[in-house]
Each structure stands twice: as C-alpha cells, then as structure tokens.
Design a protein around this motif. Structure first.
Motif, PDB file in Angstrom:
ATOM      1  N   GLY A  10      42.199  31.664  37.019  1.00  0.00           N
ATOM      2  CA  GLY A  10      41.917  31.380  38.412  1.00  0.00           C
ATOM      3  C   GLY A  10      41.426  32.595  39.154  1.00  0.00           C
ATOM      4  O   GLY A  10      41.051  33.600  38.550  1.00  0.00           O
ATOM      5  N   LEU A  11      41.431  32.474  40.471  1.00  0.00           N
ATOM      6  CA  LEU A  11      40.990  33.544  41.366  1.00  0.00           C
ATOM      7  C   LEU A  11      42.210  34.195  42.010  1.00  0.00           C
ATOM      8  O   LEU A  11      43.075  33.496  42.548  1.00  0.00           O
ATOM      9  CB  LEU A  11      40.059  32.972  42.433  1.00  0.00           C
ATOM     10  CG  LEU A  11      39.620  33.917  43.557  1.00  0.00           C
ATOM     11  CD1 LEU A  11      38.786  35.062  42.993  1.00  0.00           C
ATOM     12  CD2 LEU A  11      38.850  33.154  44.618  1.00  0.00           C
ATOM     13  N   VAL A  12      42.258  35.516  41.957  1.00  0.00           N
ATOM     14  CA  VAL A  12      43.387  36.237  42.536  1.00  0.00           C
ATOM     15  C   VAL A  12      42.876  37.546  43.145  1.00  0.00           C
ATOM     16  O   VAL A  12      41.860  38.084  42.705  1.00  0.00           O
ATOM     17  CB  VAL A  12      44.453  36.509  41.453  1.00  0.00           C
ATOM     18  CG1 VAL A  12      43.909  37.421  40.362  1.00  0.00           C
ATOM     19  CG2 VAL A  12      45.737  37.054  42.053  1.00  0.00           C
ATOM     20  N   GLN A  13      43.563  38.013  44.147  1.00  0.00           N
ATOM     21  CA  GLN A  13      43.195  39.289  44.761  1.00  0.00           C
ATOM     22  C   GLN A  13      43.695  40.451  43.909  1.00  0.00           C
ATOM     23  O   GLN A  13      44.677  40.329  43.164  1.00  0.00           O
ATOM     24  CB  GLN A  13      43.782  39.390  46.164  1.00  0.00           C
ATOM     25  CG  GLN A  13      43.107  38.479  47.183  1.00  0.00           C
ATOM     26  CD  GLN A  13      43.593  38.743  48.598  1.00  0.00           C
ATOM     27  OE1 GLN A  13      44.716  39.191  48.803  1.00  0.00           O
ATOM     28  NE2 GLN A  13      42.742  38.464  49.572  1.00  0.00           N
ATOM     29  N   GLY A  16      47.325  41.303  42.393  1.00  0.00           N
ATOM     30  CA  GLY A  16      48.056  40.072  42.151  1.00  0.00           C
ATOM     31  C   GLY A  16      48.371  39.843  40.695  1.00  0.00           C
ATOM     32  O   GLY A  16      48.102  40.693  39.832  1.00  0.00           O
ATOM     33  N   SER A  17      48.933  38.670  40.413  1.00  0.00           N
ATOM     34  CA  SER A  17      49.370  38.331  39.058  1.00  0.00           C
ATOM     35  C   SER A  17      48.877  36.944  38.657  1.00  0.00           C
ATOM     36  O   SER A  17      48.676  36.073  39.508  1.00  0.00           O
ATOM     37  CB  SER A  17      50.901  38.358  38.976  1.00  0.00           C
ATOM     38  OG  SER A  17      51.423  39.636  39.255  1.00  0.00           O
ATOM     39  N   LEU A  18      48.708  36.772  37.358  1.00  0.00           N
ATOM     40  CA  LEU A  18      48.415  35.475  36.764  1.00  0.00           C
ATOM     41  C   LEU A  18      49.125  35.401  35.420  1.00  0.00           C
ATOM     42  O   LEU A  18      49.359  36.432  34.784  1.00  0.00           O
ATOM     43  CB  LEU A  18      46.911  35.276  36.545  1.00  0.00           C
ATOM     44  CG  LEU A  18      46.032  34.942  37.752  1.00  0.00           C
ATOM     45  CD1 LEU A  18      44.566  34.936  37.315  1.00  0.00           C
ATOM     46  CD2 LEU A  18      46.414  33.619  38.357  1.00  0.00           C
ATOM     47  N   ASN A  84      49.857  41.429  35.439  1.00  0.00           N
ATOM     48  CA  ASN A  84      50.277  41.964  36.734  1.00  0.00           C
ATOM     49  C   ASN A  84      49.346  43.085  37.166  1.00  0.00           C
ATOM     50  O   ASN A  84      48.592  43.631  36.359  1.00  0.00           O
ATOM     51  CB  ASN A  84      51.711  42.485  36.640  1.00  0.00           C
ATOM     52  CG  ASN A  84      52.710  41.407  36.286  1.00  0.00           C
ATOM     53  OD1 ASN A  84      52.542  40.232  36.627  1.00  0.00           O
ATOM     54  ND2 ASN A  84      53.773  41.796  35.586  1.00  0.00           N
ATOM     55  N   THR A  91      38.267  41.034  35.545  1.00  0.00           N
ATOM     56  CA  THR A  91      37.502  39.793  35.646  1.00  0.00           C
ATOM     57  C   THR A  91      36.762  39.509  34.350  1.00  0.00           C
ATOM     58  O   THR A  91      36.000  40.356  33.867  1.00  0.00           O
ATOM     59  CB  THR A  91      36.517  39.855  36.814  1.00  0.00           C
ATOM     60  OG1 THR A  91      37.252  39.952  38.042  1.00  0.00           O
ATOM     61  CG2 THR A  91      35.627  38.627  36.841  1.00  0.00           C
ATOM     62  N   VAL A 116      39.150  34.218  34.568  1.00  0.00           N
ATOM     63  CA  VAL A 116      39.999  35.001  35.463  1.00  0.00           C
ATOM     64  C   VAL A 116      39.082  35.828  36.346  1.00  0.00           C
ATOM     65  O   VAL A 116      38.251  36.595  35.840  1.00  0.00           O
ATOM     66  CB  VAL A 116      40.958  35.916  34.682  1.00  0.00           C
ATOM     67  CG1 VAL A 116      41.682  36.874  35.626  1.00  0.00           C
ATOM     68  CG2 VAL A 116      41.961  35.084  33.899  1.00  0.00           C
ATOM     69  N   VAL A 118      39.141  38.466  39.627  1.00  0.00           N
ATOM     70  CA  VAL A 118      39.957  39.316  40.491  1.00  0.00           C
ATOM     71  C   VAL A 118      39.059  39.871  41.582  1.00  0.00           C
ATOM     72  O   VAL A 118      38.107  40.594  41.302  1.00  0.00           O
ATOM     73  CB  VAL A 118      40.623  40.446  39.702  1.00  0.00           C
ATOM     74  CG1 VAL A 118      41.547  41.254  40.615  1.00  0.00           C
ATOM     75  CG2 VAL A 118      41.392  39.893  38.513  1.00  0.00           C
TER      76      VAL A 118
END
Length: 120
Positions: A10-13, A16-18, A84, A91, A116, A118
């Motif tokens: 997904g998209l995360v700043q 952040g974590s995935l 993390n 990305t 992914v 970022v």
C-alpha cells in the motif's frame, strides 16, 4: 500447482510501517527457504530478506537491517515481512519467493508481487 499469494502492500508516509504476508500452497515446502525480494522502477530485482525452514535463521540486505523483520509460520506455509521506519527508497514491488537453498532464480516459486509506495 504451486501458488504464492502476497498481501499487505500500500501507500504509507515516510517513517511509517507496513506488514506484508505471503501464503504458499500447492505442495509441501519442508526444508524450503522463504524470502522477500523487491524491484523498483528501472532497477533489477534485489534481495530483501530470507528465512530458513529450521532453524529459523534469517538474513537481510544491508539497506533494511534494523528496520525490517522477516518471520514465517511453517504450519501455514506463510512468510511475513514487517517493515518499519519506511523510506521513499523502499518504494518497489515486493515479491515473495519459496526455494531450496542455493536454487537459481528460475527454479524458485514466485508470487505476483505487491506494490509498496512510501511518500516523502
């Protein structure tokens, strides 16, 4: 027929974590290593992390050490990647793979990939 299904991208700043998951099916995977690889636009696919069947020895690319954690559940034929402190350079499309130790790329089982992204 062997099938690997990834999820969790997904998209995360940045910062952040995935958590990525990959479930394998279609055969017995005893003694197989499981790993994560990634491919960014315009770049070759690169190793991220891997984990042995038993004992659960792990290895990581230098670029993700201390930030990513790989784990597996042998009973579920599944492998996970906790990511993390994500950075924009993380990305990529992330692929899980299942393989015998030392097997060349063409002899590995691959998932379809999960994106992914970022953002900075």
């Amino acid at each position: 027929q062997v099938q690997l299904v990834e999820s969790g991208g997904g998209l995360v700043q940045a910062g952040g974590s995935l958590r990525l998951s990959c479930a394998a099916s279609g055969r017995t995977f005893s003694s197989f290593d499981m790993g994560w690889f990634r491919q960014a636009p315009g770049k070759e696919r690169e190793f991220v992390a891997a984990i042995r069947w038993s004992p659960l020895i792990t290895s990581y690319a230098d670029s993700v050490k201390g930030r990513f954690t790989i784990s597996r559940d042998n009973a579920k034929n599944s492998v996970y990647l906790q990511m993390n402190s994500l950075k924009p350079e993380d990305t990529a499309v992330y692929y899980c793979a299942v393989y015998r130790s030392g097997a060349p790329t063409q002899d590995r089982y691959w998932g379809q990939g999960t994106q992914v992204t970022v953002s900075s």
